[in-house]
Design an enzyme around this catalytic site. Structure first.
Site, mmCIF file in Angstrom:
data_model
loop_
_atom_site.group_PDB
_atom_site.id
_atom_site.type_symbol
_atom_site.label_atom_id
_atom_site.label_comp_id
_atom_site.label_asym_id
_atom_site.label_seq_id
_atom_site.Cartn_x
_atom_site.Cartn_y
_atom_site.Cartn_z
ATOM 1 C CG ASP A 66 -0.070 -0.548 2.445
ATOM 2 O OD1 ASP A 66 1.012 -0.198 2.826
ATOM 3 O OD2 ASP A 66 -0.974 -1.266 3.228
ATOM 4 C CG ASP A 135 -9.206 -1.677 12.021
ATOM 5 O OD1 ASP A 135 -8.098 -2.556 11.714
ATOM 6 O OD2 ASP A 135 -9.786 -0.748 11.675
ATOM 7 C CD GLU A 142 -8.982 0.957 7.637
ATOM 8 O OE1 GLU A 142 -8.706 -0.004 8.352
ATOM 9 O OE2 GLU A 142 -8.164 2.257 7.732
#
Length: 258
Positions: A66, A135, A142
């Site tokens: 990324d 998370d 995400e």
């Protein structure tokens, strides 16, 4: 999915051993490299092997996961800069053989498409190194990411930006809101995946990854569908695994399997 619970320094050596073995068989192997704190021990162990003449990445190629959008060239938090400092500069890989998504492109969607093409043209990733966010994100996929997603522009969650503020001198406002990231579908095409998780903050994410249901709420759980994944976790990161004793027993008796 295999789970290895070990000390953080041992994890780095175990993965470096695996990479060295891959390179011995395929000197031109394609690696998937990750930034963040999780893989640092791996790069340190690889660097020691290169310095000792035990392995070489001179013919290898690598793709990063990324890149932030909007950071100026030369910014120390750009992932291009980070991977070159933490990995490229410490081993003997050709810097030109290491490529990341172009967060500076005028047409970001086209840059994502070209990045997918580059990975395919290289023959795909032989071994992908991953970390995992608190998370449950892998790369910058995400929570809520499509489990079939490809390289694309992604908006970062508040939690990810908060977690990454430490790389921006604690200044949350300096953390970009957007990035380019390999998708979950892209990552699943790597032939082998090793994921590193250390520290108590990663314990819930690791428990979901290994023992939870496959869900976009915890993107890393998509790896349960990959045929060749090993999760390397230290004791703190493994502290919420209900089957931790089984994973330890499996590792202890692996040599008995013929």
């Amino acid at each position: 999915m295999e789970v290895v619970i070990a000390r953080e320094d041992e994890i780095g050596e175990l993965i470096a051993d695996e990479i060295a073995g891959l390179l011995a068989d395929r000197p031109d192997a394609v690696l998937g490299v990750a930034t963040g704190s999780s893989p640092l021990r791996v790069y340190e162990a690889l660097a020691r092997r290169v310095d000792a003449g035990e392995t070489s990445l001179a013919r290898a190629r690598a793709f990063t996961l990324d890149e932030y959008v909007g950071l100026p060239p030369g910014h120390p938090a750009r992932y291009d800069a980070v991977i070159r400092e933490e990995f490229v500069a410490r081993v003997d890989i050709d810097p030109a053989a290491v490529r990341g998504p172009d967060g500076d492109a005028d047409d970001l969607d086209d840059a994502c498409h070209r990045y997918e093409e580059a990975i395919r043209d290289a023959g795909g990733v032989d071994l992908q190194i991953l970390g995992i966010g608190t998370d449950g994100h892998i790369a910058f996929n995400e929570p809520g990411s499509s489990l079939a997603s490809r390289t694309r522009v992604k908006t970062l969650t508040a939690q990810t930006r908060l977690d990454n503020a430490r790389f921006f001198a604690g200044d949350l406002d300096a953390v970009p809101r957007h990035c380019l990231t390999q998708g979950l579908g892209t990552i699943l095409e790597a032939r082998r995946v090793v994921l590193v998780a250390t520290g108590e903050a990663k314990a819930q994410a690791v428990a979901q990854l290994v023992e939870g249901a496959v869900s976009a709420r915890w993107p890393g759980t998509v790896l349960q569908h990959h045929p060749d994944v090993t999760v390397f976790a230290d004791e703190a990161a493994a502290s919420r695994l209900e089957l931790a004793d089984y994973y330890r027993d499996t590792r202890a008796h692996r040599s008995l399997v013929q």
